[in-house]
Design a protein around this motif. Structure first.
Motif, PDB file in Angstrom:
ATOM      1  N   TYR A 170     -22.688  52.318  17.809  1.00  0.00           N
ATOM      2  CA  TYR A 170     -22.178  53.636  17.433  1.00  0.00           C
ATOM      3  C   TYR A 170     -21.038  53.492  16.419  1.00  0.00           C
TER       4      TYR A 170
ATOM      5  N   ASP B 254     -22.297  52.301  13.089  1.00  0.00           N
ATOM      6  CA  ASP B 254     -22.868  53.392  12.302  1.00  0.00           C
ATOM      7  C   ASP B 254     -21.775  54.188  11.602  1.00  0.00           C
ATOM      8  N   VAL B 255     -20.642  54.373  12.285  1.00  0.00           N
ATOM      9  CA  VAL B 255     -19.512  55.082  11.678  1.00  0.00           C
ATOM     10  C   VAL B 255     -18.982  54.294  10.479  1.00  0.00           C
TER      11      VAL B 255
ATOM     12  N   HIS C 228     -21.525  54.766   7.607  1.00  0.00           N
ATOM     13  CA  HIS C 228     -21.760  56.094   7.036  1.00  0.00           C
ATOM     14  C   HIS C 228     -20.532  57.002   7.028  1.00  0.00           C
TER      15      HIS C 228
ATOM     16  N   SER D 198     -21.587  60.000   9.613  1.00  0.00           N
ATOM     17  CA  SER D 198     -22.306  59.374  10.719  1.00  0.00           C
ATOM     18  C   SER D 198     -22.504  60.369  11.853  1.00  0.00           C
ATOM     19  N   ARG D 199     -23.632  60.261  12.518  1.00  0.00           N
ATOM     20  CA  ARG D 199     -23.893  61.137  13.673  1.00  0.00           C
ATOM     21  C   ARG D 199     -22.899  60.884  14.807  1.00  0.00           C
TER      22      ARG D 199
ATOM     23  N   ASP E  91     -22.534  50.402   3.529  1.00  0.00           N
ATOM     24  CA  ASP E  91     -23.228  51.674   3.354  1.00  0.00           C
ATOM     25  C   ASP E  91     -24.445  51.449   2.456  1.00  0.00           C
TER      26      ASP E  91
END
Length: 884
Positions: free
Chosen positions: A98, A101-102, A105, A109-110, A169
């Protein structure tokens, strides 16, 4: 819930290993296994509090299947599972998909809203970026040494810095790097891509295009723009107040709840959350919806890790069953300390150093960490206070002025935090009192800008219910953030600094402890705490050891006994200091160890020194003890942050301490000291053993659920972690349990008890008492689970050396009596030495009636006036638990 047994899980003691221990723990009398966190954590984690994936059980511990198998086996033995969960933070790094991903993105990010990141940091270079302070030098110097490279794997192109690797990225990848993603054979060229003059420029440009900024690790305390667990950069805080984050991070745990795998939850670091009450209400609702109570069975238990001040109680509106028991441990400790002896020891300690008291030491330590390790957190919220002041039209002050006011009030706060929230935006009476006290202390110190302090006081203590909505919202946002800061300030400033810098009696320098609270009145405070527990939180956990305690209960018992021998202790200290003067080293103009370090060294030695010849038959025992002591002192001094620290270790200073210990504990060179130490341990060990036995009996019979720390069923001499997390000798514990098991069935328990007593076999006595009282609790669940608590009056020659109380539930009743401060009684504190000391059972209750003692099995008759003779109660050992 009869009793919990805390197990520290790691790669060396997995869920499979815990499974193998179930028959033994059931025979001991434990009802619940209390597990450290089990969810997937950072690679190599030794504790589990650095969770990286909350959706699965750690493979290193055995995975989901092992937890389910453990629960099934526990349930077959009529036992349950209490699980430690960590809602406040996660471990970061490539193990955490998680967070990865941050980094890849950014705020797109989600998972960007999962983490407490300030994407609008004051520093323009960090706008829209996360600071990643992992470099050992400035970025320019690191790049000049070509220490940052690129590589590729199934995770994609990665930025590598030694053991760290971070994502790139995909939108920023040049075509040649995109080729490396598609063609594994082209990946070898990645290293060369960033080399040479042109390569370095390309790499620098690529790094500049990322959603993170690599930085020198020392920049964290000033520039870090995410909230951490205390000052640990690798533990990032979660925004668990968001429903989506709560749902995602609790889904697996709640599935275990609904499946019946888990039978209770322990919530770690509740004070770190934005709104603890709202979190607990959400957790309670989620748990109760999945596992509703079925009367007469009680509701699913939830406990919180919460440090309470001596006069503080758990907020009444929290839907929990209690705490993990630090306030119990602290109140119980002081009962076994002689107030006069402690006053003598403390006066000599402070007099020798011209020192201030602990309160001042703690405030100074909190101030210091707020200005250093937690400075980024202060800098994060000070502009919020400045904005409120501008909105109100108050006199202009700089952000630095407001930061100073925040530091001073946070340092002066006598509790970990207050609990202002959206539902209760103005402080309740208890919070108002501690805030008012803090502001008064800061004003008396005259060390802060008055107008900034006035502004902060109005924000915290002013009337806000009728304020304009946008201003009220801004004010609440600031207050919530401030409350998240004061807890870490107390933890880092008091637990991890002041308690390692103040050493009159180290047993009081414990997690949740406050050496500023007078020992005088300890008995009344404990009675008050236990009566409150019986009324409000009868299922709260009672601890005497945890994975975070700095010294085990048995070590503290030895140190407590110094209060009964203050003059002899002072003479020994003077003698040993003179004898060891030649072992000291001059470092930066100071003799090492310092006198405070001396105090910690000699008290720790006293606490862990083996008493019996059996423990000293192996020639490795002394080198091992020296190694344990050196590791403890090194950690203690780094935590004290006076002469060496974790961030700036002074290798010369630390080596001087190691050398001192090597010489002081060398038999060929210092045999006389070792002989004197052994003799002094022989003096304090008897009262320490009786104090430890008394503590155990109160632990097992007081309102609340006794929590037994792993290995503590035998005499347990341990210092701060990792010493208290050493592997448990299960074979020895099973052997002792088998030895003591038949005693209760024998016709004459007294003979065996006398044998253990006279042989000074503390481990057998401890195991026996633990087993018998857990059996009694299991036989009388209503009495010990819901019974009332009443202090009992003691009279006679040694009344001050007895602590007694009564538990009552319907027609079931128990009287508990334990000896304390037995040095005043003299000799072995049993039988006639107690003279006319009696316990008043109250208004003739029990007069002429028979009681059975769960420990030595004999029947005792109450006196004509309802009194009980202590000489009779303590005929064999100085503890008794009577029931009818």
């Amino acid at each position: 819930m009869n009793a919990t047994y805390r197990l520290q899980l790691n790669a060396a003691f997995t869920l499979h290993d815990a499974h193998a221990r179930i028959p033994y723990l059931r025979a001991l009398g434990v009802s619940h296994l209390y597990l450290s966190p089990v969810l997937a954590a950072r690679k190599g984690s030794t504790h589990g509090y650095d969770v990286t994936d909350p959706t699965q059980v750690s493979a290193a511990l055995g995975g989901d299947e092992a937890l389910i198998a453990l629960a099934d086996a526990a349930h077959q033995h009529d036992m349950g599972i209490v699980l430690d969960i960590v809602p406040n933070h996660m471990g970061i790094g490539p193990d955490n998909p998680y967070w990865d991903d941050v980094l890849a993105h950014g705020h797109r990010s989600r998972y960007a809203d999962w983490f407490d990141v300030n994407w609008r940091a004051a520093a323009k270079r960090l706008s829209g970026k996360v600071l990643v302070p992992i470099l050992g030098d400035t970025l320019e110097n690191v790049m000049a040494r070509s220490e940052i490279t690129l590589d590729a794997s199934d995770l994609g192109v990665r930025v590598r810095y030694f053991d760290h690797h971070l994502p790139v990225d995909p939108a920023t990848l040049p075509p040649e790097l995109e080729l490396a993603m598609r063609d594994p054979s082209a990946r070898e060229g990645l290293y060369a891509w960033g080399r040479g003059a042109n390569g370095a420029a390309r790499l620098r440009a690529l790094l500049g295009a990322q959603h993170y900024e690599l930085a020198y690790w020392r920049s964290a305390q000033r520039d870090l723009n995410y909230r951490r667990f205390f000052d640990v950069n690798e533990l990032i805080c979660l925004r668990v107040e968001r429903e989506d984050v709560f749902t995602a991070t609790h889904r697996t745990v709640l599935e275990f709840v609904v499946a019946g795998v888990v039978d209770g939850l322990r919530v770690d670091h509740i004070d770190g959350l934005l709104e603890p009450r709202r979190y607990l209400e959400r957790l309670r609702a989620a748990v109760d919806a999945r596992r509703p109570a079925r009367p007469p069975e009680p509701r699913f238990p939830i406990f919180v890790e919460k440090i309470l001040a001596a006069s503080e109680t758990l907020p009444e509106n929290w839907p929990v069953d209690g705490t993990t028991g630090y306030e119990f441990m602290t109140a119980l400790e002081d009962v076994f300390i002689d107030p006069n002896g402690y006053a003598t020891i403390e006066a000599k300690y402070r007099g020798a150093r011209k020192d201030v008291g602990f309160r001042e030491v703690a405030v100074n330590a909190k101030r210091r960490v707020l200005r250093s390790a937690l400075n980024a957190d202060v800098r994060r919220i000070a502009p919020m206070l400045a904005g409120l002041a501008r909105q109100a039209g108050w006199p202009h002050r700089t952000v630095a002025h407001y930061a100073g006011a925040i530091v001073e009030v946070s340092a002066a706060l006598s509790v970990y935090r207050t609990y202002i929230d959206a539902e209760c935006p103005e402080p309740i009476a208890r919070d108002r009192a501690v805030l008012t006290e803090a502001f008064a202390a800061v004003r008396a110190g005259n060390e802060v800008d008055v107008q900034s302090l006035d502004a902060l006081e109005h924000v915290l203590l002013g009337a806000w219910r009728t304020a304009e909505p946008s201003r009220a919202a801004s004010r609440l946002a600031f207050v919530l953030r401030l409350q998240q800061l004061t807890g870490p300030a107390a933890a880092k400033g008091v637990e991890d600094t002041a308690l390692y810098a103040y050493a009159p009696l180290a047993s009081r320098c414990e997690v949740g402890g406050d050496p500023a609270v007078p020992v005088v009145g300890a008995v009344a405070r404990l009675h008050e705490r236990l009566a409150e527990r019986a009324t409000r939180h009868p299922r709260s956990l009672n601890a005497t050891n945890t994975h975070d305690t700095k010294r085990s209960a048995d070590v503290r018992a030895r140190i407590d006994a110094l209060s009964e021998n203050p003059d002899a202790w002072e003479r020994s200290l003077r003698l040993w200091r003179r004898r060891h003067r030649a072992f000291h080293t001059l470092v930066n103009g100071r003799l090492v160890p310092t006198r405070t370090t001396d105090d910690f060294i000699y008290q720790a030695l006293l606490g862990i020194w083996p008493l019996t010849a059996k423990a000293r038959t192996d020639e490795t025992w002394l080198p091992l003890l020296r190694e344990r002591l050196a590791e403890y002192i090194r950690k203690a001094m780094r935590e004290a942050k006076v002469n060496t620290t974790w961030t700036d270790p002074d290798s010369q200073y630390e080596q001087a301490i190691t050398d001192f210990l090597a010489r002081a504990l060398e038999p060929s060179a210092n045999r006389e000291f070792l002989r004197e130490l052994d003799q002094f341990v022989g003096v304090v060990a008897p009262p320490a053993m009786w104090n430890a036995l008394g503590r155990l009996v109160v632990h097992l019979t007081a309102p609340g659920v006794p929590d037994v720390y792993q290995g503590d069923e035998l005499w347990f001499s341990a210092l701060v972690d990792p010493d208290n997390r050493r592997p448990v000798d299960w074979v020895e514990r099973e052997r002792v349990l088998e030895e003591v098991g038949p005693v209760a069935l024998s016709g004459n328990r007294d003979a065996q008890l006398k044998s253990w007593r006279d042989a000074f076999d503390a481990s057998a006595l401890k195991m026996y008492v633990l087993r018998e009282l857990l059996a009694l609790r299991r036989a009388r669940p209503e009495l010990f689970g819901q019974g009332t608590y009443t202090p009992l009056h003691v009279s006679g020659a040694h009344a001050e050396s007895v602590f007694a109380f009564r538990r009552v539930a319907g027609s079931s009743e128990a009287i508990v009596a334990v000896a304390r401060l037995t040095g005043a009684v003299g000799g072995i504190p049993v039988g006639d030495v107690w003279g006319d000391t009696r316990i008043d059972t109250g208004h003739g209750n029990g007069a002429g009636r028979g009681w059975s003692c769960a420990i030595h099995g004999v029947n005792i008759q109450g006196g004509a006036r309802g009194g009980l003779s202590v000489s009779e109660l303590f005929g064999v050992v100085p503890v008794a638990v009577l029931s009818r």
